[in-house]
Motif scaffolding. Structure first.
Motif, PDB file in Angstrom:
ATOM      1  N   ASN A 174      45.473  46.634 -14.903  1.00 61.25           N
ATOM      2  CA  ASN A 174      45.385  47.535 -13.754  1.00 61.25           C
ATOM      3  C   ASN A 174      45.168  46.843 -12.415  1.00 61.25           C
ATOM      4  O   ASN A 174      45.600  47.343 -11.384  1.00 61.25           O
ATOM      5  CB  ASN A 174      44.273  48.554 -13.988  1.00 61.25           C
ATOM      6  CG  ASN A 174      44.756  49.672 -14.878  1.00 61.25           C
ATOM      7  OD1 ASN A 174      45.857  50.178 -14.703  1.00 61.25           O
ATOM      8  ND2 ASN A 174      43.973  50.032 -15.866  1.00 61.25           N
ATOM      9  N   PHE A 175      44.470  45.758 -12.415  1.00 59.66           N
ATOM     10  CA  PHE A 175      44.213  45.021 -11.177  1.00 59.66           C
ATOM     11  C   PHE A 175      43.699  45.929 -10.057  1.00 59.66           C
ATOM     12  O   PHE A 175      44.252  45.956  -8.960  1.00 59.66           O
ATOM     13  CB  PHE A 175      45.471  44.266 -10.707  1.00 59.66           C
ATOM     14  CG  PHE A 175      45.795  43.092 -11.590  1.00 59.66           C
ATOM     15  CD1 PHE A 175      45.173  41.861 -11.402  1.00 59.66           C
ATOM     16  CD2 PHE A 175      46.709  43.220 -12.627  1.00 59.66           C
ATOM     17  CE1 PHE A 175      45.452  40.781 -12.234  1.00 59.66           C
ATOM     18  CE2 PHE A 175      46.994  42.144 -13.458  1.00 59.66           C
ATOM     19  CZ  PHE A 175      46.367  40.920 -13.257  1.00 59.66           C
ATOM     20  N   CYS A 176      42.667  46.719 -10.347  1.00 63.58           N
ATOM     21  CA  CYS A 176      41.983  47.437  -9.269  1.00 63.58           C
ATOM     22  C   CYS A 176      41.551  46.351  -8.272  1.00 63.58           C
ATOM     23  O   CYS A 176      41.152  45.258  -8.699  1.00 63.58           O
ATOM     24  CB  CYS A 176      40.770  48.187  -9.808  1.00 63.58           C
ATOM     25  SG  CYS A 176      41.209  49.378 -11.097  1.00 63.58           S
ATOM     26  N   TYR A 178      39.152  45.492  -6.543  1.00 63.47           N
ATOM     27  CA  TYR A 178      37.796  44.911  -6.497  1.00 63.47           C
ATOM     28  C   TYR A 178      37.450  44.134  -7.756  1.00 63.47           C
ATOM     29  O   TYR A 178      36.438  43.462  -7.824  1.00 63.47           O
ATOM     30  CB  TYR A 178      36.751  46.049  -6.360  1.00 63.47           C
ATOM     31  CG  TYR A 178      36.955  47.143  -7.384  1.00 63.47           C
ATOM     32  CD1 TYR A 178      36.451  47.014  -8.676  1.00 63.47           C
ATOM     33  CD2 TYR A 178      37.685  48.289  -7.074  1.00 63.47           C
ATOM     34  CE1 TYR A 178      36.667  47.993  -9.630  1.00 63.47           C
ATOM     35  CE2 TYR A 178      37.910  49.264  -8.030  1.00 63.47           C
ATOM     36  CZ  TYR A 178      37.406  49.112  -9.302  1.00 63.47           C
ATOM     37  OH  TYR A 178      37.630  50.078 -10.250  1.00 63.47           O
ATOM     38  N   CYS A 179      38.281  44.221  -8.787  1.00 64.80           N
ATOM     39  CA  CYS A 179      37.800  43.896 -10.141  1.00 64.80           C
ATOM     40  C   CYS A 179      38.325  42.557 -10.661  1.00 64.80           C
ATOM     41  O   CYS A 179      39.514  42.256 -10.580  1.00 64.80           O
ATOM     42  CB  CYS A 179      38.210  45.026 -11.084  1.00 64.80           C
ATOM     43  SG  CYS A 179      37.573  44.798 -12.753  1.00 64.80           S
ATOM     44  N   VAL A 181      38.020  41.653 -13.870  1.00 62.70           N
ATOM     45  CA  VAL A 181      38.272  41.715 -15.321  1.00 62.70           C
ATOM     46  C   VAL A 181      39.683  41.244 -15.722  1.00 62.70           C
ATOM     47  O   VAL A 181      39.832  40.430 -16.629  1.00 62.70           O
ATOM     48  CB  VAL A 181      37.962  43.128 -15.874  1.00 62.70           C
ATOM     49  CG1 VAL A 181      38.447  43.295 -17.308  1.00 62.70           C
ATOM     50  CG2 VAL A 181      36.462  43.381 -15.813  1.00 62.70           C
ATOM     51  N   PRO A 182      40.756  41.709 -15.056  1.00 66.48           N
ATOM     52  CA  PRO A 182      42.090  41.257 -15.500  1.00 66.48           C
ATOM     53  C   PRO A 182      42.265  39.739 -15.395  1.00 66.48           C
ATOM     54  O   PRO A 182      43.048  39.157 -16.138  1.00 66.48           O
ATOM     55  CB  PRO A 182      43.045  41.980 -14.542  1.00 66.48           C
ATOM     56  CG  PRO A 182      42.278  43.149 -14.051  1.00 66.48           C
ATOM     57  CD  PRO A 182      40.848  42.691 -13.974  1.00 66.48           C
ATOM     58  N   GLN A 216      39.250  48.027 -22.151  1.00 67.58           N
ATOM     59  CA  GLN A 216      39.021  48.230 -20.709  1.00 67.58           C
ATOM     60  C   GLN A 216      39.685  49.518 -20.241  1.00 67.58           C
ATOM     61  O   GLN A 216      39.282  50.117 -19.262  1.00 67.58           O
ATOM     62  CB  GLN A 216      39.559  47.048 -19.896  1.00 67.58           C
ATOM     63  CG  GLN A 216      38.784  45.761 -20.094  1.00 67.58           C
ATOM     64  CD  GLN A 216      37.314  45.901 -19.747  1.00 67.58           C
ATOM     65  OE1 GLN A 216      36.920  46.812 -19.006  1.00 67.58           O
ATOM     66  NE2 GLN A 216      36.504  45.018 -20.276  1.00 67.58           N
ATOM     67  N   HIS A 253      40.606  55.467 -18.367  1.00 66.11           N
ATOM     68  CA  HIS A 253      40.992  55.468 -16.952  1.00 66.11           C
ATOM     69  C   HIS A 253      41.432  56.882 -16.579  1.00 66.11           C
ATOM     70  O   HIS A 253      42.325  57.441 -17.221  1.00 66.11           O
ATOM     71  CB  HIS A 253      42.137  54.479 -16.729  1.00 66.11           C
ATOM     72  CG  HIS A 253      42.343  54.144 -15.289  1.00 66.11           C
ATOM     73  ND1 HIS A 253      42.643  55.096 -14.338  1.00 66.11           N
ATOM     74  CD2 HIS A 253      42.267  52.965 -14.634  1.00 66.11           C
ATOM     75  CE1 HIS A 253      42.752  54.510 -13.157  1.00 66.11           C
ATOM     76  NE2 HIS A 253      42.528  53.215 -13.308  1.00 66.11           N
ATOM     77  N   ARG A 292      43.308  52.752  -7.476  1.00 66.33           N
ATOM     78  CA  ARG A 292      42.940  53.452  -8.711  1.00 66.33           C
ATOM     79  C   ARG A 292      44.045  54.375  -9.235  1.00 66.33           C
ATOM     80  O   ARG A 292      44.039  54.754 -10.388  1.00 66.33           O
ATOM     81  CB  ARG A 292      41.658  54.269  -8.490  1.00 66.33           C
ATOM     82  CG  ARG A 292      40.436  53.414  -8.305  1.00 66.33           C
ATOM     83  CD  ARG A 292      40.063  52.688  -9.574  1.00 66.33           C
ATOM     84  NE  ARG A 292      39.470  53.572 -10.573  1.00 66.33           N
ATOM     85  CZ  ARG A 292      39.152  53.185 -11.807  1.00 66.33           C
ATOM     86  NH1 ARG A 292      39.392  51.958 -12.207  1.00 66.33           N
ATOM     87  NH2 ARG A 292      38.614  54.031 -12.659  1.00 66.33           N
TER      88      ARG A 292
HETATM   89 FE1  SF4 Z   1      40.276  48.496 -13.024  1.00 70.28          FE
HETATM   90 FE2  SF4 Z   1      38.711  48.728 -15.204  1.00 70.28          FE
HETATM   91 FE3  SF4 Z   1      40.850  47.132 -15.273  1.00 70.28          FE
HETATM   92 FE4  SF4 Z   1      38.719  46.474 -13.801  1.00 70.28          FE
HETATM   93  S1  SF4 Z   1      38.799  46.654 -15.995  1.00 70.28           S
HETATM   94  S2  SF4 Z   1      40.895  46.350 -13.194  1.00 70.28           S
HETATM   95  S3  SF4 Z   1      37.994  48.505 -13.115  1.00 70.28           S
HETATM   96  S4  SF4 Z   1      40.850  49.386 -14.985  1.00 70.28           S
END
Ligand code: SF4
Ligand code: SAM
Length: 458
Positions: A174-176, A178-179, A181-182, A216, A253, A292
């Motif tokens: 998803n590459f939000c 701010y995040c 995680v990816p 995720q 999500h 988002r």
């Molecule tokens: Fe977005 Fe969640 Fe993926 Fe982070 S882990 S990019 S918040 S969907």
């Protein structure tokens, strides 16, 4: 020579006891599960669990880097473990998980804490036994940039005997903005439904009653698998497993939560009606800048549709305050949304720029003082709502899975409703592991109290 049951392509001399291990875990449920796998891997090597880090011969720090505060905990702990290592020079010390995967972090660990023996990223975790053996001869760094598919059949030492974490997918696409995680968990990879099903059947045989599916973005489950399968399909298959009483999942999500999934949760008796739907913000402008993929109205419509199908559903969420460009008006939109939905629980965070993410270089960062003031207001509002919603439970009867002695008062018992609310109750220890009907007698900020009316399933 002994080959590991996990089928890894390495062997090790002897299977005699190798000493004791201790694992520190930071971060989300996926990290909890990763630590259970690491415990399984090192126990297979002959290590046994230590009751404290002071008596361990192997210490692993399974880290998180989603916020700077999570990182800071690791830096602080490494300082004190350095002192322990001076007293126990044979101690092997490893840093694993998301932090080594963050660009620049492995080099920083090596520079600031040269005594760390082992630096292992998320994609190399299953190679831990081989890496530990190598680390006995000198510092090892294993941080592969991308995951190679899904590794099945790893040994695991689970913490609970009742609830089991079961990942269904890894990574995120998803590459939000701010995040991180990816970047640290790689692209989405789903497990094959037959592998998940086999594991859940095994768990049922071992006496597990609740499974908690992890990913995720579980709604993206199945993309790329042949034949095509959706998360709702997977839930239907798992619902048929005898011996499993409850199925939970996280994280969903809101953009991808479709009608088929709402229908599946409503129809499948074992799938619990608790919806963790991270909203992140209540202003369309901020949601757009976060990437988002839904608007405030989309989110509210989703909650309404779920409530129509499942009036008893509970809702929890994640919210960030102080995202770049968030004005007082934007923040008030968040407060309004929180009031409108009436979340049972919310995890609230101060936005924290993460290196390498787009939002970290957005020009209009919000001053720290403003963020602190906003999070206080948001927390106060959410606490009032949580209390009110829990008080409204008084008099209702809930099905509770009793987990064991209460963590806060060992003379009482603790369990969870299907809606994932903690209930404290009186009863004999034999009730642990049973499904009981409980009448709620009090509602507090973070838990309910209740009285057992009937044992439903023993
Ligand atoms: Fe977005 Fe969640 Fe993926 Fe982070 S882990 S990019 S918040 S969907
Ligand atoms: N996959 C989940 C989702 O889509 O919401 C959540 C994953 S993330 C590990 C958990 C929560 O951490 C997020 O929902 C978000 O609220 C928070 N978070 C992520 N990045 C953050 C950042 N840079 N600063 C503060 N909080 C952050």
């Amino acid at each position: 020579m002994r080959k590991y049951a996990s089928g890894r392509d390495f062997t090790v001399a002897g299977d005699q006891a190798r000493g004791k291990y201790y694992i520190f875990t930071y971060g989300c449920q996926m990290n909890e599960w990763d630590s259970e796998v690491m415990a399984g891997l090192v126990e297979e090597m002959g290590y046994t669990r230590a009751s404290s880090p002071e008596e361990a011969d192997l210490i692993l720090l399974n880290t998180c880097c989603v916020r700077e505060s999570a990182e800071n905990k690791v830096w602080g702990l490494l300082g004190s473990l350095g002192r322990l290592k001076r007293r126990r020079p044979w101690l092997l010390l490893g840093v694993t998980g998301c932090l080594p995967q963050r660009p620049g972090a492995a080099a920083e660990i090596k520079r600031r804490f040269p005594f760390v023996d082992l630096i292992v990223g998320t994609h190399d975790r299953h190679e831990l036994p081989r890496l530990i053996l190598e680390a006995e001869r000198g510092q090892v760094v294993a941080v592969s940039p991308e995951g190679r598919g899904v590794v099945e059949g790893l040994p695991i030492r689970r913490k609970s005997r009742l609830r089991a974490w079961v990942p269904v997918m890894f990574g995120c696409n998803n590459f939000c903005t701010y995040c991180i995680v990816p970047y640290v968990r790689g692209r989405e990879r789903s497990r094959r439904p037959e592998d998940v099903l086999r594991e859940v059947k095994e768990l049922a045989k071992e006496g597990y009653r609740e499974i908690f599916l992890l990913g995720q973005n579980v709604n993206a489950y199945g993309k790329g698998l042949q034949p095509p399968v959706t998360f709702a399909d997977l839930l239907r298959q798992l619902n048929a497993v005898e011996g499993i009483w409850r199925i939970r999942y996280t994280t969903s999500h809101p953009r991808d939560f479709g009608e088929d999934l709402i229908r599946a949760v409503a129809e499948l008796p074992k799938v619990c009606e608790n919806f963790h739907l991270p909203v992140q913000a209540g202003s369309d402008k901020i949601l757009r800048r976060m990437g988002r993929g839904y608007t405030r109205q989309d989110y509210l419509n989703l909650v309404r549709r779920i409530r129509e199908a499942l009036p008893q559903a509970s809702f929890s969420t994640d919210i960030m305050v102080g995202f770049p460009g968030e004005t007082e008006e934007d923040f008030e939109q968040t407060l309004l949304l929180v009031r409108e939905v009436g979340f049972d629980q919310a995890f609230v965070f101060i936005y924290n720029p993460r290196p390498g993410t787009p939002a970290a270089s957005f020009p209009d960062q919000v001053p720290h003082g403003v963020k602190v003031e906003r999070i206080k207001r948001l927390l106060a509002l959410q606490q009032a709502i949580s209390r009110e919603r829990n008080r409204a439970e008084v008099g209702r009867v809930h099905e509770v899975l009793v987990e064991g002695p209460s963590r806060t008062n060992p003379n009482r018992l603790e369990g969870r409703t299907r809606t994932y609310k903690t209930v404290i109750l009186d009863g004999t220890p034999e009730l642990a592991g049973k499904l009981v009907a409980v009448r709620i007698t009090a509602g507090h900020l973070t838990y309910l109290e209740g009285k057992v009316e009937e044992v439903l399933v023993a």
